[in-house]
Design a protein around this motif. Structure first.
Motif, PDB file in Angstrom:
ATOM      1  N   VAL A 143       0.899  -0.987  -0.017  1.00  0.00           N
ATOM      2  CA  VAL A 143       0.009  -0.066  -0.104  1.00  0.00           C
ATOM      3  C   VAL A 143       0.672   1.445   0.026  1.00  0.00           C
ATOM      4  N   GLY A 144       2.004   1.273   0.856  1.00  0.00           N
ATOM      5  CA  GLY A 144       3.007   2.248   0.691  1.00  0.00           C
ATOM      6  C   GLY A 144       3.479   2.325  -0.708  1.00  0.00           C
ATOM      7  N   ASN A 145       3.805   1.538  -1.415  1.00  0.00           N
ATOM      8  CA  ASN A 145       4.173   1.736  -2.684  1.00  0.00           C
ATOM      9  C   ASN A 145       3.074   2.666  -3.744  1.00  0.00           C
ATOM     10  N   ASP A 146       1.884   2.251  -3.407  1.00  0.00           N
ATOM     11  CA  ASP A 146       0.896   2.978  -4.020  1.00  0.00           C
ATOM     12  C   ASP A 146       0.971   4.414  -3.790  1.00  0.00           C
ATOM     13  N   LEU A 147       1.073   4.428  -2.367  1.00  0.00           N
ATOM     14  CA  LEU A 147       1.092   6.157  -1.906  1.00  0.00           C
ATOM     15  C   LEU A 147       2.282   6.718  -2.638  1.00  0.00           C
ATOM     16  N   GLN A 148       3.387   5.945  -2.705  1.00  0.00           N
ATOM     17  CA  GLN A 148       4.539   6.493  -3.471  1.00  0.00           C
ATOM     18  C   GLN A 148       4.241   6.905  -4.709  1.00  0.00           C
ATOM     19  N   ALA A 150       1.403   7.453  -6.078  1.00  0.00           N
ATOM     20  CA  ALA A 150       0.603   8.680  -6.219  1.00  0.00           C
ATOM     21  C   ALA A 150       1.344  10.105  -6.088  1.00  0.00           C
ATOM     22  N   VAL A 151       2.137   9.936  -5.438  1.00  0.00           N
ATOM     23  CA  VAL A 151       3.090  11.090  -5.132  1.00  0.00           C
ATOM     24  C   VAL A 151       4.002  11.289  -6.309  1.00  0.00           C
ATOM     25  N   ASP A 152       4.554  10.219  -6.780  1.00  0.00           N
ATOM     26  CA  ASP A 152       5.330  10.415  -8.206  1.00  0.00           C
ATOM     27  C   ASP A 152       4.520  10.876  -9.513  1.00  0.00           C
ATOM     28  N   ALA A 153       3.403  10.406  -9.320  1.00  0.00           N
ATOM     29  CA  ALA A 153       2.286  10.770 -10.427  1.00  0.00           C
ATOM     30  C   ALA A 153       1.597  12.363 -10.392  1.00  0.00           C
ATOM     31  N   ILE A 159       4.837  14.051  -0.207  1.00  0.00           N
ATOM     32  CA  ILE A 159       4.939  13.675   1.212  1.00  0.00           C
ATOM     33  C   ILE A 159       6.051  12.453   1.492  1.00  0.00           C
ATOM     34  N   SER A 160       6.053  12.157   2.533  1.00  0.00           N
ATOM     35  CA  SER A 160       7.087  10.973   2.744  1.00  0.00           C
ATOM     36  C   SER A 160       6.196   9.933   2.801  1.00  0.00           C
ATOM     37  N   ARG A 208      -4.627  14.998  -1.823  1.00  0.00           N
ATOM     38  CA  ARG A 208      -4.737  15.298  -3.165  1.00  0.00           C
ATOM     39  C   ARG A 208      -3.991  16.527  -3.727  1.00  0.00           C
ATOM     40  N   ALA A 209      -3.343  16.441  -4.448  1.00  0.00           N
ATOM     41  CA  ALA A 209      -2.603  17.722  -5.143  1.00  0.00           C
ATOM     42  C   ALA A 209      -3.333  18.610  -5.524  1.00  0.00           C
TER      43      ALA A 209
END
Length: 209
Positions: A143-148, A150-153, A159-160, A208-209
């Motif tokens: 799940v953390g990979n999905d959060l990363q 989302a940040v990268d996209a 965020i961390s 959300r950005a």
């Protein structure tokens, strides 16, 4: 190649083992692992104490077998998260899957997620703790990979992802744990769902950005 048909003796052993696991599952959920004895397990399963030791060697052996089963259930719920195109949506959906795991399989949820509430002797049951930590770490990491992602996209604010996932994991567990309180602060399942739904909306707005 077809699996060989189990013999009568093998079927009898399997039934005995399942009776022991079913009895232990009920007792562990009702009163905790530490307060449950081998004698109580044997009596609930309607087998001899020797049968429990024969099949599982110890109470820790029974506990580990149930934890392995619960971990499989946990992974199945998390794998059932819809394959949303948006990584942020997958993060949010993981929270919903985790809530369903608690609501539909509270016995398994408690064995895996709320182990910290169970008092243990010094040193604890290391095999149990290791298995829980290894597999939960893998699930949370996914799940953390999905959060990363989302940040990268650019879908989520920068965020961390590691710290953000720690917060989300702690929040999910913390709210659900309120359903186990023994005082007037205890939440019903409906209240847990409403609180997590509200939290989901707050988190989505904040991320959300």
């Amino acid at each position: 190649m077809d699996e060989p048909t189990p013999t009568r003796g093998q079927r009898r052993k399997a039934r005995t083992a399942e009776a022991i696991l079913a009895a232990s599952r009920e007792l562990f959920f009702a009163q905790g692992v530490a307060r449950t004895t081998i004698d109580e397990i044997a009596a609930r399963a309607d087998v001899s104490v020797g049968s429990v030791y024969f099949h599982f060697r110890s109470k820790d052996g029974v506990h580990l077998a149930l934890v392995e089963e619960a971990l499989e259930v946990n992974e199945r719920y998390m794998r059932d998260v819809p394959g949303a195109a948006s990584p942020l949506q997958r993060v949010l959906d993981a929270g919903e899957a985790y809530l369903r795991f608690h609501l539909e399989r509270p016995d398994a949820f408690r064995l895996v997620a709320l182990r910290i509430l169970e008092p243990t002797a010094e040193g604890g049951s290391t095999d149990v703790e290791r298995r829980i930590a290894d597999r939960v770490e893998r699930l949370v990491g996914a799940v953390g990979n999905d959060l990363q992602a989302a940040v990268d996209a650019g879908e989520a604010r920068p965020i961390s992802a590691e710290d953000g996932m720690r917060f989300l994991w702690g929040a999910w567990n913390g709210v659900i744990a309120l359903s186990l309180r023994q005082d007037r602060l205890r939440l019903t399942d409906d209240e847990v769902r409403r609180a997590l739904d509200e939290g989901r909306a707050i988190i989505e707005r904040g991320l959300r950005a």
